[in-house]
Design an enzyme around this catalytic site. Structure first.
Site, mmCIF file in Angstrom:
data_model
loop_
_atom_site.group_PDB
_atom_site.id
_atom_site.type_symbol
_atom_site.label_atom_id
_atom_site.label_comp_id
_atom_site.label_asym_id
_atom_site.label_seq_id
_atom_site.Cartn_x
_atom_site.Cartn_y
_atom_site.Cartn_z
ATOM 1 N N ASP A 199 -4.070 -4.335 -8.552
ATOM 2 C CA ASP A 199 -4.211 -4.885 -9.906
ATOM 3 C C ASP A 199 -3.600 -3.957 -10.950
ATOM 4 O OD1 ASP A 199 -5.703 -7.272 -9.230
ATOM 5 O OD2 ASP A 199 -7.209 -5.851 -8.558
ATOM 6 N N GLY B 217 0.829 -1.208 0.000
ATOM 7 C CA GLY B 217 0.000 0.000 0.000
ATOM 8 C C GLY B 217 0.859 1.251 0.000
ATOM 9 N N GLU B 218 0.575 2.169 0.921
ATOM 10 C CA GLU B 218 1.297 3.444 0.911
ATOM 11 C C GLU B 218 2.775 3.295 1.274
ATOM 12 O OE1 GLU B 218 0.239 6.293 4.010
ATOM 13 O OE2 GLU B 218 -0.828 4.695 5.040
HETATM 14 P P1 AMP Z 1 -7.086 -4.581 -5.495
HETATM 15 O O1 AMP Z 1 -6.357 -4.194 -6.752
HETATM 16 O O2 AMP Z 1 -6.312 -5.554 -4.688
HETATM 17 O O3 AMP Z 1 -7.562 -3.386 -4.735
HETATM 18 O O4 AMP Z 1 -8.411 -5.389 -5.972
HETATM 19 C C1 AMP Z 1 -9.597 -4.716 -6.235
HETATM 20 C C2 AMP Z 1 -10.614 -5.547 -6.985
HETATM 21 O O5 AMP Z 1 -10.707 -6.879 -6.488
HETATM 22 C C3 AMP Z 1 -12.005 -4.967 -6.852
HETATM 23 O O6 AMP Z 1 -12.333 -4.225 -8.002
HETATM 24 C C4 AMP Z 1 -12.920 -6.164 -6.620
HETATM 25 O O7 AMP Z 1 -13.969 -6.246 -7.572
HETATM 26 C C5 AMP Z 1 -12.016 -7.360 -6.753
HETATM 27 N N1 AMP Z 1 -12.328 -8.426 -5.772
HETATM 28 C C6 AMP Z 1 -12.687 -8.278 -4.465
HETATM 29 N N2 AMP Z 1 -12.887 -9.495 -3.889
HETATM 30 C C7 AMP Z 1 -12.638 -10.435 -4.861
HETATM 31 C C8 AMP Z 1 -12.650 -11.874 -4.890
HETATM 32 N N3 AMP Z 1 -12.958 -12.607 -3.812
HETATM 33 N N4 AMP Z 1 -12.327 -12.487 -6.067
HETATM 34 C C9 AMP Z 1 -12.006 -11.755 -7.154
HETATM 35 N N5 AMP Z 1 -11.965 -10.406 -7.185
HETATM 36 C C10 AMP Z 1 -12.273 -9.727 -6.055
#
Ligand code: AMP
Length: 303
Positions: free
Chosen positions: A234, A203-204
Protein backbone atom coordinates in the site's frame (compact mmCIF):
# COMPACT_ATOMS: atom_id res chain seq x y z
CA UNK A 1 -3.93 17.34 -8.23
CA UNK A 2 -5.91 15.43 -5.65
CA UNK A 3 -5.96 11.72 -5.20
CA UNK A 4 -8.92 9.82 -3.78
CA UNK A 5 -8.38 6.57 -1.88
CA UNK A 6 -10.89 4.09 -0.56
CA UNK A 7 -9.60 1.19 1.48
CA UNK A 8 -9.40 -0.40 4.88
CA UNK A 9 -8.34 1.29 8.10
CA UNK A 10 -7.47 -1.35 10.57
CA UNK A 11 -6.00 -2.74 13.70
CA UNK A 12 -3.34 -5.27 12.73
CA UNK A 13 -1.98 -8.04 14.94
CA UNK A 14 1.22 -9.28 13.36
CA UNK A 15 3.93 -11.80 14.07
CA UNK A 16 7.15 -11.76 12.06
CA UNK A 17 10.46 -13.51 12.81
CA UNK A 18 11.52 -10.18 14.36
CA UNK A 19 8.73 -9.61 16.83
CA UNK A 20 5.03 -9.52 17.51
CA UNK A 21 2.55 -6.65 17.87
CA UNK A 22 -1.13 -6.59 18.94
CA UNK A 23 -3.72 -4.29 17.40
CA UNK A 24 -1.44 -1.65 15.94
CA UNK A 25 -2.79 0.84 13.44
CA UNK A 26 -2.77 -0.43 9.85
CA UNK A 27 -5.04 -0.88 6.87
CA UNK A 28 -4.62 -0.33 3.17
CA UNK A 29 -6.00 3.23 3.14
CA UNK A 30 -3.88 4.25 6.14
CA UNK A 31 -0.58 3.19 4.57
CA UNK A 32 -1.62 4.49 1.16
CA UNK A 33 -2.65 7.96 2.41
CA UNK A 34 0.46 8.48 4.47
CA UNK A 35 2.74 7.46 1.59
CA UNK A 36 0.89 9.54 -1.02
CA UNK A 37 0.67 12.59 1.24
CA UNK A 38 4.38 13.28 0.66
CA UNK A 39 3.62 13.90 -3.02
CA UNK A 40 0.00 15.03 -3.49
CA UNK A 41 -3.12 15.98 -1.48
CA UNK A 42 -5.18 12.94 -0.54
CA UNK A 43 -8.93 12.48 -0.02
CA UNK A 44 -9.61 9.53 2.22
CA UNK A 45 -12.73 7.31 2.22
CA UNK A 46 -12.93 4.62 4.86
CA UNK A 47 -14.66 3.58 8.07
CA UNK A 48 -13.37 2.96 11.58
CA UNK A 49 -15.11 2.01 14.80
CA UNK A 50 -15.47 4.13 17.92
CA UNK A 51 -12.42 2.25 19.29
CA UNK A 52 -10.05 3.80 16.72
CA UNK A 53 -7.61 6.30 18.30
CA UNK A 54 -8.71 9.89 17.53
CA UNK A 55 -5.09 11.06 17.62
CA UNK A 56 -4.35 8.95 14.54
CA UNK A 57 -7.22 10.62 12.68
CA UNK A 58 -5.86 14.00 13.82
CA UNK A 59 -2.36 13.01 12.66
CA UNK A 60 -3.74 12.13 9.18
CA UNK A 61 -5.71 15.39 9.08
CA UNK A 62 -2.63 17.41 10.03
CA UNK A 63 -0.99 16.33 6.76
CA UNK A 64 -2.41 16.93 3.30
CA UNK A 65 -5.01 14.21 3.96
CA UNK A 66 -8.67 15.22 3.83
CA UNK A 67 -10.58 13.04 6.31
CA UNK A 68 -14.10 14.30 5.58
CA UNK A 69 -14.79 10.97 3.83
CA UNK A 70 -13.88 8.96 6.92
CA UNK A 71 -16.87 7.56 8.78
CA UNK A 72 -16.63 6.79 12.49
CA UNK A 73 -19.25 4.10 13.00
CA UNK A 74 -20.61 2.40 16.06
CA UNK A 75 -18.85 -0.91 16.56
CA UNK A 76 -15.33 -2.20 16.24
CA UNK A 77 -12.63 -1.31 13.71
CA UNK A 78 -11.62 -3.86 11.05
CA UNK A 79 -9.05 -6.26 12.52
CA UNK A 80 -6.52 -8.29 10.54
CA UNK A 81 -4.36 -10.90 12.21
CA UNK A 82 -1.51 -12.44 10.28
CA UNK A 83 2.04 -13.70 10.38
CA UNK A 84 5.15 -13.97 8.24
CA UNK A 85 7.71 -16.73 8.29
CA UNK A 86 11.31 -16.19 7.16
CA UNK A 87 9.91 -15.71 3.65
CA UNK A 88 8.68 -12.18 4.29
CA UNK A 89 7.09 -12.05 0.85
CA UNK A 90 4.08 -14.10 1.92
CA UNK A 91 1.58 -12.84 4.49
CA UNK A 92 -0.44 -15.64 6.11
CA UNK A 93 -3.86 -14.55 7.32
CA UNK A 94 -5.04 -15.96 10.67
CA UNK A 95 -8.29 -14.00 10.96
CA UNK A 96 -10.07 -11.20 9.12
CA UNK A 97 -12.72 -9.48 11.25
CA UNK A 98 -14.62 -7.11 8.97
CA UNK A 99 -16.53 -5.49 11.90
CA UNK A 100 -17.67 -1.98 10.82
CA UNK A 101 -16.91 -2.82 7.17
CA UNK A 102 -19.76 -5.33 7.14
CA UNK A 103 -22.42 -2.60 6.89
CA UNK A 104 -20.36 0.15 5.30
CA UNK A 105 -21.94 1.93 2.32
CA UNK A 106 -19.56 4.75 1.35
CA UNK A 107 -21.15 8.04 0.32
CA UNK A 108 -18.63 10.38 -1.26
CA UNK A 109 -18.68 13.95 -0.02
CA UNK A 110 -19.73 16.18 -2.94
CA UNK A 111 -16.26 17.84 -2.97
CA UNK A 112 -14.63 14.44 -3.60
CA UNK A 113 -16.61 13.49 -6.72
CA UNK A 114 -14.46 15.26 -9.28
CA UNK A 115 -11.14 13.92 -7.96
CA UNK A 116 -8.97 13.16 -11.02
CA UNK A 117 -6.90 10.28 -9.57
CA UNK A 118 -8.61 7.38 -7.83
CA UNK A 119 -7.11 4.45 -5.95
CA UNK A 120 -9.43 1.60 -5.06
CA UNK A 121 -7.45 0.07 -2.20
CA UNK A 122 -7.83 -3.40 -0.80
CA UNK A 123 -11.48 -3.68 0.30
CA UNK A 124 -14.62 -5.55 -0.82
CA UNK A 125 -15.01 -5.26 -4.63
CA UNK A 126 -18.68 -4.28 -4.14
CA UNK A 127 -17.50 -1.18 -2.21
CA UNK A 128 -14.93 -0.41 -4.90
CA UNK A 129 -17.78 -0.52 -7.46
CA UNK A 130 -19.86 1.77 -5.21
CA UNK A 131 -17.10 4.37 -5.35
CA UNK A 132 -16.81 4.15 -9.13
CA UNK A 133 -20.55 4.84 -9.43
CA UNK A 134 -20.06 8.09 -7.48
CA UNK A 135 -16.97 9.65 -9.10
CA UNK A 136 -17.29 11.79 -12.22
CA UNK A 137 -14.96 10.80 -15.06
CA UNK A 138 -11.62 10.49 -13.25
CA UNK A 139 -8.42 10.76 -15.27
CA UNK A 140 -6.85 7.58 -13.89
CA UNK A 141 -8.16 4.72 -11.72
CA UNK A 142 -5.95 2.08 -10.11
CA UNK A 143 -7.10 -0.99 -8.20
CA UNK A 144 -5.64 -3.30 -5.58
CA UNK A 145 -7.12 -6.49 -4.17
CA UNK A 146 -6.01 -9.64 -2.33
CA UNK A 147 -6.58 -13.39 -2.11
CA UNK A 148 -9.42 -12.92 0.41
CA UNK A 149 -11.52 -11.08 -2.22
CA UNK A 150 -10.33 -13.18 -5.19
CA UNK A 151 -11.78 -16.21 -3.41
CA UNK A 152 -14.88 -14.71 -1.81
CA UNK A 153 -16.03 -12.21 -4.42
CA UNK A 154 -14.83 -13.18 -7.93
CA UNK A 155 -17.84 -11.76 -9.87
CA UNK A 156 -17.78 -8.17 -8.53
CA UNK A 157 -13.97 -8.25 -8.61
CA UNK A 158 -13.92 -9.07 -12.34
CA UNK A 159 -16.51 -6.33 -12.92
CA UNK A 160 -14.35 -3.71 -11.17
CA UNK A 161 -11.14 -4.87 -12.91
CA UNK A 162 -12.80 -4.27 -16.29
CA UNK A 163 -13.45 -0.64 -15.33
CA UNK A 164 -9.99 0.46 -14.17
CA UNK A 165 -6.81 1.69 -15.89
CA UNK A 166 -4.23 -0.03 -13.68
CA UNK A 167 -4.36 -3.28 -11.74
CA UNK A 168 -1.78 -3.29 -8.95
CA UNK A 169 -1.42 -6.64 -7.18
CA UNK A 170 1.29 -8.93 -5.87
CA UNK A 171 2.61 -11.90 -7.79
CA UNK A 172 0.66 -14.51 -5.82
CA UNK A 173 -2.56 -12.58 -6.37
CA UNK A 174 -2.22 -12.23 -10.16
CA UNK A 175 -1.42 -15.95 -10.45
CA UNK A 176 -4.50 -16.78 -8.41
CA UNK A 177 -6.66 -14.35 -10.36
CA UNK A 178 -5.68 -15.61 -13.81
CA UNK A 179 -4.71 -19.24 -13.14
CA UNK A 180 -1.48 -18.42 -15.05
CA UNK A 181 1.92 -18.88 -13.37
CA UNK A 182 4.00 -16.88 -15.84
CA UNK A 183 3.76 -13.22 -14.79
CA UNK A 184 4.10 -11.74 -18.27
CA UNK A 185 1.36 -13.98 -19.63
CA UNK A 186 -0.82 -13.29 -16.57
CA UNK A 187 -0.39 -9.52 -17.07
CA UNK A 188 -1.28 -9.85 -20.77
CA UNK A 189 -4.43 -11.74 -19.81
CA UNK A 190 -5.50 -8.97 -17.40
CA UNK A 191 -4.71 -6.30 -20.03
CA UNK A 192 -7.10 -8.21 -22.31
CA UNK A 193 -9.86 -7.71 -19.69
CA UNK A 194 -9.60 -3.90 -19.79
CA UNK A 195 -6.80 -2.26 -17.72
CA UNK A 196 -4.10 -0.68 -19.89
CA UNK A 197 -1.41 -1.42 -17.32
CA UNK A 198 -0.58 -4.04 -14.72
CA UNK A 199 1.83 -3.44 -11.86
CA UNK A 200 3.01 -6.59 -10.12
CA UNK A 201 4.54 -6.25 -6.64
CA UNK A 202 7.13 -8.96 -5.96
CA UNK A 203 8.21 -8.16 -2.39
CA UNK A 204 11.97 -8.32 -2.01
CA UNK A 205 12.29 -9.02 -5.77
CA UNK A 206 10.88 -5.64 -6.71
CA UNK A 207 8.18 -4.62 -9.15
CA UNK A 208 7.19 -5.40 -12.74
CA UNK A 209 5.25 -2.73 -14.59
CA UNK A 210 3.70 -3.80 -17.90
CA UNK A 211 1.50 -2.18 -20.53
CA UNK A 212 0.63 -3.75 -23.89
CA UNK A 213 3.80 -2.33 -25.46
CA UNK A 214 6.23 -1.66 -22.58
CA UNK A 215 7.86 -3.44 -19.68
CA UNK A 216 9.74 -1.91 -16.74
CA UNK A 217 11.37 -3.77 -13.86
CA UNK A 218 12.53 -2.17 -10.61
CA UNK A 219 14.42 -3.92 -7.81
CA UNK A 220 13.41 -3.59 -4.17
CA UNK A 221 15.98 -1.64 -2.18
CA UNK A 222 18.26 -4.19 -0.45
CA UNK A 223 17.87 -3.38 3.25
CA UNK A 224 19.74 -4.73 6.26
CA UNK A 225 16.83 -4.23 8.63
CA UNK A 226 13.37 -5.44 7.71
CA UNK A 227 10.99 -5.82 10.62
CA UNK A 228 7.56 -6.09 9.10
CA UNK A 229 6.53 -6.09 5.43
CA UNK A 230 2.90 -5.21 6.26
CA UNK A 231 1.86 -2.12 4.36
CA UNK A 232 4.71 -2.26 1.85
CA UNK A 233 2.27 -2.88 -1.01
CA UNK A 234 0.00 0.00 0.00
CA UNK A 235 2.91 2.36 0.62
CA UNK A 236 4.22 1.46 -2.82
CA UNK A 237 0.80 2.22 -4.31
CA UNK A 238 0.64 5.53 -2.40
CA UNK A 239 4.05 6.62 -3.68
CA UNK A 240 3.17 5.49 -7.22
CA UNK A 241 -0.20 7.25 -7.40
CA UNK A 242 1.04 10.25 -5.40
CA UNK A 243 3.78 10.84 -7.95
CA UNK A 244 1.30 10.67 -10.87
CA UNK A 245 -1.22 12.96 -9.14
CA UNK A 246 1.61 15.38 -8.32
CA UNK A 247 2.28 15.78 -12.07
CA UNK A 248 -0.43 18.47 -12.01
CA UNK A 249 -2.49 17.32 -14.96
CA UNK A 250 0.36 16.97 -17.45
CA UNK A 251 -0.20 14.17 -19.97
CA UNK A 252 1.32 10.98 -18.62
CA UNK A 253 3.99 9.27 -20.71
CA UNK A 254 5.77 5.95 -20.17
CA UNK A 255 8.61 7.57 -18.21
CA UNK A 256 6.08 8.91 -15.68
CA UNK A 257 5.01 5.35 -14.89
CA UNK A 258 8.65 4.36 -14.52
CA UNK A 259 9.33 7.24 -12.14
CA UNK A 260 6.10 6.50 -10.28
CA UNK A 261 7.37 2.94 -9.79
CA UNK A 262 10.61 4.27 -8.31
CA UNK A 263 8.83 6.70 -5.94
CA UNK A 264 6.61 3.85 -4.80
CA UNK A 265 9.60 1.57 -4.26
CA UNK A 266 11.53 4.27 -2.37
CA UNK A 267 8.67 5.04 0.04
CA UNK A 268 7.78 1.37 0.57
CA UNK A 269 11.39 0.62 1.49
CA UNK A 270 10.97 2.78 4.60
CA UNK A 271 7.68 1.20 5.71
CA UNK A 272 9.24 -2.25 6.23
CA UNK A 273 11.93 -0.89 8.56
CA UNK A 274 9.48 -0.73 11.49
CA UNK A 275 6.14 -2.15 12.63
CA UNK A 276 2.93 -0.29 11.77
CA UNK A 277 3.19 3.21 10.26
CA UNK A 278 5.97 4.36 12.56
CA UNK A 279 8.70 4.87 9.97
CA UNK A 280 6.36 5.94 7.17
CA UNK A 281 4.94 8.71 9.36
CA UNK A 282 8.30 10.26 10.04
CA UNK A 283 9.92 10.69 6.64
CA UNK A 284 11.29 13.90 5.23
CA UNK A 285 11.31 14.85 1.54
CA UNK A 286 15.12 14.53 1.77
CA UNK A 287 14.84 10.90 2.97
CA UNK A 288 12.76 10.13 -0.12
CA UNK A 289 15.02 11.87 -2.62
CA UNK A 290 18.13 10.29 -1.06
CA UNK A 291 16.60 6.85 -1.41
CA UNK A 292 15.72 7.62 -5.04
CA UNK A 293 19.37 8.55 -5.55
CA UNK A 294 20.44 5.24 -3.98
CA UNK A 295 18.17 3.40 -6.40
CA UNK A 296 19.89 5.19 -9.30
CA UNK A 297 23.31 4.10 -8.06
CA UNK A 298 22.04 0.59 -7.42
CA UNK A 299 20.87 0.04 -10.99
CA UNK A 300 23.31 2.18 -12.98
CA UNK A 301 25.67 0.43 -15.41
CA UNK A 302 27.65 1.25 -18.51
CA UNK A 303 28.07 -0.69 -21.75
P1 AMP B 1 -0.07 -4.78 2.23
O1 AMP B 1 0.32 -3.37 1.90
O2 AMP B 1 -0.41 -5.56 1.02
O3 AMP B 1 0.92 -5.44 3.13
O4 AMP B 1 -1.46 -4.67 3.07
C1 AMP B 1 -1.45 -4.54 4.45
C2 AMP B 1 -2.78 -4.12 5.03
O5 AMP B 1 -3.88 -4.81 4.44
C3 AMP B 1 -2.86 -4.42 6.51
O6 AMP B 1 -2.60 -3.26 7.26
C4 AMP B 1 -4.26 -4.98 6.73
O7 AMP B 1 -4.99 -4.26 7.71
C5 AMP B 1 -4.93 -4.86 5.39
N1 AMP B 1 -5.79 -6.02 5.07
C6 AMP B 1 -5.55 -7.34 5.33
N2 AMP B 1 -6.58 -8.11 4.88
C7 AMP B 1 -7.49 -7.25 4.31
C8 AMP B 1 -8.76 -7.43 3.65
N3 AMP B 1 -9.31 -8.64 3.48
N4 AMP B 1 -9.40 -6.31 3.20
C9 AMP B 1 -8.85 -5.09 3.37
N5 AMP B 1 -7.66 -4.86 3.96
C10 AMP B 1 -6.96 -5.92 4.44
Amino acid sequence: MSLLVVGSMAFDSIRSPFGEVEKVVGGSATYFSLAASYLAPVRLVSVVGADFPPEVIRMLGSRSIDTRGLTIAEGRTFHWKGFYEYDLNTAHTVTTELNVFRDFAPVLPEEYRDTPYVFLGNIAPSLQLDILRQVRRPKLIALDTMNYWIESSPGPLREVIEKVDILMVNEGEIRMLTGEYNLVKAARMVIGWGPGRVVIKRGEYGVLNLSDSTMFAAPAYPLETIFDPTGAGDSFAGGFMGYLAGRAGKDLVDNDFRLATMYGSAIASFTVEAFSTERLQNLTPEDISERLGSFLTLTEFRV
